[in-house]
Design an enzyme around this catalytic site. Sequence first.
Site, PDB file in Angstrom:
ATOM      1  N   ARG A   1      39.040  50.176  51.363  1.00 36.13           N
ATOM      2  CA  ARG A   1      37.846  50.875  51.856  1.00 36.13           C
ATOM      3  C   ARG A   1      37.792  51.139  53.349  1.00 36.13           C
ATOM      4  O   ARG A   1      37.267  52.190  53.743  1.00 36.13           O
ATOM      5  CB  ARG A   1      36.596  50.145  51.352  1.00 36.13           C
ATOM      6  CG  ARG A   1      36.380  50.373  49.861  1.00 36.13           C
ATOM      7  CD  ARG A   1      35.478  49.356  49.240  1.00 36.13           C
ATOM      8  NE  ARG A   1      36.091  48.034  49.224  1.00 36.13           N
ATOM      9  CZ  ARG A   1      35.503  46.932  48.775  1.00 36.13           C
ATOM     10  NH1 ARG A   1      34.269  46.997  48.310  1.00 36.13           N
ATOM     11  NH2 ARG A   1      36.125  45.777  48.785  1.00 36.13           N
TER      12      ARG A   1
ATOM     13  N   ASP B   1      49.753  47.196  40.013  1.00 37.23           N
ATOM     14  CA  ASP B   1      48.987  45.940  40.030  1.00 37.23           C
ATOM     15  C   ASP B   1      48.254  45.774  38.701  1.00 37.23           C
ATOM     16  O   ASP B   1      47.051  45.975  38.608  1.00 37.23           O
ATOM     17  CB  ASP B   1      48.006  45.999  41.212  1.00 37.23           C
ATOM     18  CG  ASP B   1      47.232  44.704  41.396  1.00 37.23           C
ATOM     19  OD1 ASP B   1      47.704  43.659  40.905  1.00 37.23           O
ATOM     20  OD2 ASP B   1      46.161  44.745  42.028  1.00 37.23           O
TER      21      ASP B   1
ATOM     22  N   ASP C   1      50.588  37.226  29.219  1.00 39.48           N
ATOM     23  CA  ASP C   1      50.713  37.262  27.761  1.00 39.48           C
ATOM     24  C   ASP C   1      51.868  36.346  27.379  1.00 39.48           C
ATOM     25  O   ASP C   1      52.368  35.605  28.232  1.00 39.48           O
ATOM     26  CB  ASP C   1      50.954  38.730  27.316  1.00 39.48           C
ATOM     27  CG  ASP C   1      50.378  39.003  25.932  1.00 39.48           C
ATOM     28  OD1 ASP C   1      50.686  38.225  25.000  1.00 39.48           O
ATOM     29  OD2 ASP C   1      49.633  39.976  25.772  1.00 39.48           O
TER      30      ASP C   1
ATOM     31  N   LYS D   1      48.722  42.899  36.699  1.00 36.57           N
ATOM     32  CA  LYS D   1      48.502  41.458  36.474  1.00 36.57           C
ATOM     33  C   LYS D   1      48.743  41.050  35.019  1.00 36.57           C
ATOM     34  O   LYS D   1      47.849  40.560  34.325  1.00 36.57           O
ATOM     35  CB  LYS D   1      47.078  41.065  36.900  1.00 36.57           C
ATOM     36  CG  LYS D   1      46.779  41.340  38.367  1.00 36.57           C
ATOM     37  CD  LYS D   1      45.410  40.811  38.761  1.00 36.57           C
ATOM     38  CE  LYS D   1      45.097  41.024  40.227  1.00 36.57           C
ATOM     39  NZ  LYS D   1      44.859  42.429  40.596  1.00 36.57           N
TER      40      LYS D   1
ATOM     41  N   LYS E   1      48.834  51.590  45.799  1.00 36.14           N
ATOM     42  CA  LYS E   1      48.632  50.613  44.710  1.00 36.14           C
ATOM     43  C   LYS E   1      47.902  51.287  43.552  1.00 36.14           C
ATOM     44  O   LYS E   1      46.868  51.930  43.749  1.00 36.14           O
ATOM     45  CB  LYS E   1      47.808  49.430  45.224  1.00 36.14           C
ATOM     46  CG  LYS E   1      47.472  48.397  44.151  1.00 36.14           C
ATOM     47  CD  LYS E   1      46.955  47.109  44.777  1.00 36.14           C
ATOM     48  CE  LYS E   1      45.462  46.986  44.795  1.00 36.14           C
ATOM     49  NZ  LYS E   1      44.844  46.642  43.511  1.00 36.14           N
TER      50      LYS E   1
ATOM     51  N   THR F   1      40.851  35.379  43.175  1.00 38.25           N
ATOM     52  CA  THR F   1      39.898  34.937  44.206  1.00 38.25           C
ATOM     53  C   THR F   1      38.474  34.935  43.659  1.00 38.25           C
ATOM     54  O   THR F   1      37.580  34.367  44.263  1.00 38.25           O
ATOM     55  CB  THR F   1      39.968  35.844  45.438  1.00 38.25           C
ATOM     56  OG1 THR F   1      40.024  37.188  45.005  1.00 38.25           O
ATOM     57  CG2 THR F   1      41.159  35.514  46.294  1.00 38.25           C
TER      58      THR F   1
HETATM   59  O1  C5P Z   1      38.802  48.032  49.611  1.00 42.11           O
HETATM   60  P1  C5P Z   1      39.568  46.743  49.796  1.00 42.11           P
HETATM   61  O2  C5P Z   1      40.398  46.717  51.061  1.00 42.11           O
HETATM   62  O3  C5P Z   1      38.696  45.525  49.652  1.00 42.11           O
HETATM   63  O4  C5P Z   1      40.600  46.765  48.585  1.00 42.11           O
HETATM   64  C1  C5P Z   1      41.425  45.681  48.302  1.00 42.11           C
HETATM   65  C2  C5P Z   1      42.228  45.921  47.066  1.00 42.11           C
HETATM   66  O5  C5P Z   1      42.922  44.713  46.773  1.00 42.11           O
HETATM   67  C3  C5P Z   1      41.421  46.277  45.824  1.00 42.11           C
HETATM   68  O6  C5P Z   1      42.249  47.126  45.015  1.00 42.11           O
HETATM   69  C4  C5P Z   1      41.215  44.943  45.152  1.00 42.11           C
HETATM   70  O7  C5P Z   1      41.066  45.041  43.762  1.00 42.11           O
HETATM   71  C5  C5P Z   1      42.509  44.221  45.505  1.00 42.11           C
HETATM   72  N1  C5P Z   1      42.403  42.773  45.484  1.00 42.11           N
HETATM   73  C6  C5P Z   1      41.512  42.055  46.263  1.00 42.11           C
HETATM   74  N2  C5P Z   1      41.473  40.696  46.227  1.00 42.11           N
HETATM   75  C7  C5P Z   1      42.305  40.037  45.447  1.00 42.11           C
HETATM   76  C8  C5P Z   1      43.218  40.731  44.664  1.00 42.11           C
HETATM   77  C9  C5P Z   1      43.251  42.111  44.710  1.00 42.11           C
HETATM   78  O8  C5P Z   1      40.752  42.639  47.014  1.00 42.11           O
HETATM   79  N3  C5P Z   1      42.265  38.733  45.453  1.00 42.11           N
END
Ligand code: C5P
Length: 250
Positions: free
Chosen positions: A222, A66, A71, A68, A39, A130
């Site tokens: 992570r 990603d 516009d 988003k 991503k 979220t």
């Molecule tokens: O490190 P982690 O598993 O939390 O990463 C989740 C990824 O998904 C990040 O790139 C974060 O910006 C994205 N994301 C999220 N929650 C959302 C939309 C996107 O964690 N509602």
Amino acid sequence: MNSATITNPANRVIVPLDVPGYDEAIALLNQLPEVTFWKVGLELFVSDGARILGELKARKKRIFLDLKFHDIPNTMAGAARAAGRYGVDLLTIHACAGSNALKATQAAAVEGAAQINVPPPNVIAVTLLTSIAPEQLSQELKVNADVKTYAEGMAQLAKTSGLAGAVCSPLEASLLRELCGPDFVLVCPGVRPSWSSQGDQSRVMTPSEAIAAGATYLVIGRPITQADNPAIAWQQILDELNGKLNKMAN
Ligand code: C5P
């Protein structure tokens, strides 16, 4: 595309390249050569987008762009046409841009991909960020619906506008799967293996729970990228999913 047809667990997990720039991105790609789907979000894209997407294509990786978009229809369509020309696989836009914008974006993504003879991306909708708390929805955005009703409405708007799917919490996956049918693509962040820490994600499921709930793709960052050994963490997740997908197939 019915997600039940994606039986290889490596094709269900998307790892975010959540790094500030090109050098860090290349280091992560080199550290996790087995990952096939990456991503690219706003930070890295604004920093060095074209070069990173070129690098991912050269390595034959799949790409979730990603960004988003939100516009007016003409501007979103132009951006989606350009994204289609990068040959990306998934592209996010905000459902609240409205049906005209969603339809124009979907059509333009198809046009862009056709210009370079590649399959079009699945354009998927963000239903509600979220980060928006229930009271913000009513008090700041003046939306007269609760979070669940609003998110469901946005998913349905995406579907009736011809989009391929939506981004959602794994906790909403079973509901949206039921509402939008087996072919709707559901991309779920907020996934945490039982052995990893939750970090700042508050509403989480494990990878196999999220797949069982109806997720098509899991975005897991992570727990893999910050692990002591990212390659082992990746493999542990695949092993867990392999067991799950085999059980679901039998
Ligand atoms: O490190 P982690 O598993 O939390 O990463 C989740 C990824 O998904 C990040 O790139 C974060 O910006 C994205 N994301 C999220 N929650 C959302 C939309 C996107 O964690 N509602």
